[in-house]
Design an enzyme around this catalytic site. Structure first.
Site, mmCIF file in Angstrom:
data_model
loop_
_atom_site.group_PDB
_atom_site.id
_atom_site.type_symbol
_atom_site.label_atom_id
_atom_site.label_comp_id
_atom_site.label_asym_id
_atom_site.label_seq_id
_atom_site.Cartn_x
_atom_site.Cartn_y
_atom_site.Cartn_z
ATOM 1 N N ARG A 46 -76.646 21.108 103.963
ATOM 2 C CA ARG A 46 -77.934 20.638 104.505
ATOM 3 C C ARG A 46 -78.864 21.831 104.697
ATOM 4 O O ARG A 46 -80.054 21.745 104.447
ATOM 5 C CB ARG A 46 -77.734 19.899 105.843
ATOM 6 N N TYR A 98 -103.306 8.251 100.657
ATOM 7 C CA TYR A 98 -102.131 7.491 100.217
ATOM 8 C C TYR A 98 -101.653 6.550 101.335
ATOM 9 O O TYR A 98 -101.516 6.970 102.490
ATOM 10 C CB TYR A 98 -101.024 8.474 99.826
ATOM 11 N N ASP A 170 -102.513 17.156 99.954
ATOM 12 C CA ASP A 170 -101.547 16.406 99.157
ATOM 13 C C ASP A 170 -101.981 16.560 97.699
ATOM 14 O O ASP A 170 -102.983 15.993 97.268
ATOM 15 C CB ASP A 170 -101.551 14.927 99.583
ATOM 16 N N LYS A 195 -93.668 12.139 91.164
ATOM 17 C CA LYS A 195 -94.750 11.850 90.219
ATOM 18 C C LYS A 195 -94.795 12.906 89.109
ATOM 19 O O LYS A 195 -93.843 13.004 88.366
ATOM 20 C CB LYS A 195 -96.064 11.735 90.991
HETATM 21 C C1 PLP Z 1 -96.118 8.681 95.911
HETATM 22 C C2 PLP Z 1 -96.991 9.475 96.809
HETATM 23 C C3 PLP Z 1 -96.531 9.937 98.045
HETATM 24 C C4 PLP Z 1 -95.152 9.570 98.593
HETATM 25 O O1 PLP Z 1 -94.146 10.153 97.848
HETATM 26 P P1 PLP Z 1 -92.657 9.496 97.702
HETATM 27 O O2 PLP Z 1 -91.978 10.468 96.799
HETATM 28 O O3 PLP Z 1 -92.849 8.141 97.112
HETATM 29 O O4 PLP Z 1 -92.077 9.439 99.058
HETATM 30 C C5 PLP Z 1 -97.381 10.700 98.823
HETATM 31 N N1 PLP Z 1 -98.638 11.007 98.395
HETATM 32 C C6 PLP Z 1 -99.118 10.580 97.211
HETATM 33 C C7 PLP Z 1 -100.491 10.945 96.811
HETATM 34 C C8 PLP Z 1 -98.319 9.801 96.375
HETATM 35 O O5 PLP Z 1 -98.810 9.359 95.218
#
Ligand code: PLP
Length: 381
Positions: A46, A98, A170, A195
């Protein structure tokens, strides 16, 4: 090192014990110690895992940061950043952020006394108005989802610095290939590596990249204390995905441009939201802070109904109807009923998110096939 070299080499060394050129998946929970207190730097997985550390070093290099602390999902990464705050602190965030982040702030952290403000960030005055002595964090997301507005990262970070406020961007929608917010003054960058970084729709993963080692130390502490760490196989998949990040995103951006142009001249399409258009209000800003305009395109139909949107989406074959984005394959979605379904209709309409709004995550398939797929789907209308 230039970006295309970093994705393949930065922070990545052949395995010292075998020479394996690819980072091994260290599928272990613990490490044998030679004697009490004598070990090779690893005690429990961890806290530290060599596959994860390699990815963390690579991510730090891609975003020009000190550290790239990894988490089991993008939301876990965002959760860790919010845990830097305490009860009574205030956060100012973009109003079209988001949905998962909005939910985490308003439904979970609000219970622990975190106060939040959501404002349109195109105008700095909206942010300034909310700043007070309790403001600790400004949260930026650009390009925004699904309207693809562009927010001025540097201007907001400059403003935040004047007030001693931390900034977090983000960077999921852009990826570090297109924009590196730490270079524009941000303190933290978060990613849903699910993504573009992973890029193949086969892993859930997240990361925070830090501007300073002091921030990194606090986040490593939270990572270990709360324990939302990714498994080594997931870290391996993200490492592997990153090796082609630059060519994937470059091709996806090229395809998105062709598709945006096609949509704009199609008689059944009403508005197309794409920062690459010269008349997009954020075009000049995008040119200044991004390398290209991204591979997300949203549009509305003249027949502005859910039914019309649904007809288009059920008649594409290459664009798959699904949530998420940033993979090699093209996806099509309907934010008003999918990701943004919980937002009241009037609020949606106020930001231009009308009933027929369709969002595309453009992949790296042959662009003629993608255009043909959309053209055929429009015939169903
Ligand atoms: C998908 C997404 C998240 C969350 O990420 P996960 O890997 O699904 O937990 C946060 N911010 C943006 C802009 C996203 O597209």
């Amino acid at each position: 090192m230039k970006f295309a070299t970093k994705v393949i080499h930065a922070g990545i060394e052949p395995d010292p014990s075998t020479g394996a050129i690819m980072t091994p998946i260290f599928q272990t929970s613990t490490y044998v110690q030679e004697s009490l207190g004598r070990h090779k730097g690893y005690e429990y997985a961890r806290t530290k895992n060599p596959t994860r550390i390699t990815l963390e070093n690579n991510l730090a290099a891609l975003e020009n940061g000190t550290d790239g602390i990894c988490f089991s999902s993008g939301m876990a990464a965002i959760d860790a950043v919010l845990k830097l705050l305490k009860s009574g602190d205030e956060i100012i965030s973009t109003n079209d952020l988001y949905g998962g982040t909005y939910r985490l702030i308003t439904k979970v952290f609000s219970n622990f006394g975190l106060k939040s403000h959501f404002v349109g960030m195109a105008d700095l005055k909206n942010i300034e108005e909310k700043i007070n002595k309790n403001t600790r964090l400004i949260w930026i997301e650009t390009p925004t989802n699904p309207m693809l507005n562009i927010i001025d990262i540097k201007a907001i970070c400059d403003l935040a610095k004047k007030h001693g406020i931390m900034t977090c961007v983000d960077n999921t929608f852009a990826s570090p290939y297109l924009q590196t917010p730490l270079d524009l003054g941000a303190d933290l960058v978060v990613h849903s590596a699910t993504k573009y970084l992973g890029g193949h729709s086969d892993v859930i993963h997240g990361a925070v990249v830090t501007k300073t080692e002091a921030l990194a130390e606090r986040l490593y502490f939270i990572q270990n204390a709360a324990g939302a760490v990714p498994g080594p196989q997931d870290c391996f998949l993200v490492l592997r995905g990153i090796k082609t990040l630059h060519i994937r995103v470059q091709r996806a951006c090229e395809n998105a441009k062709v598709i945006a142009d096609f949509l704009r001249q199609h008689p059944k399409v009403n508005k197309v939201f794409y920062p690459g258009f010269e008349d997009h209000p954020g075009h000049e800003l995008a040119k200044a802070q991004m390398r290209d305009f991204g591979a997300m395109v949203s549009f509305t139909l003249h027949e502005d109904t859910l039914e019309a949107a649904s007809k288009v989406m059920s008649n594409t074959y290459l664009f798959s109807l699904a949530e998420s984005l940033g993979g090699v394959e093209s996806l099509i979605g309907h934010p008003p009923s999918m990701t943004h379904g919980s937002i009241p209709r009037e609020e949606r309409l106020a930001v231009g998110m009308t009933d027929s709004l369709i969002r595309l995550s453009v992949g790296i398939e042959d662009v003629e096939d993608l255009v043909g797929d959309l053209r055929a789907a429009f015939e169903a209308l």
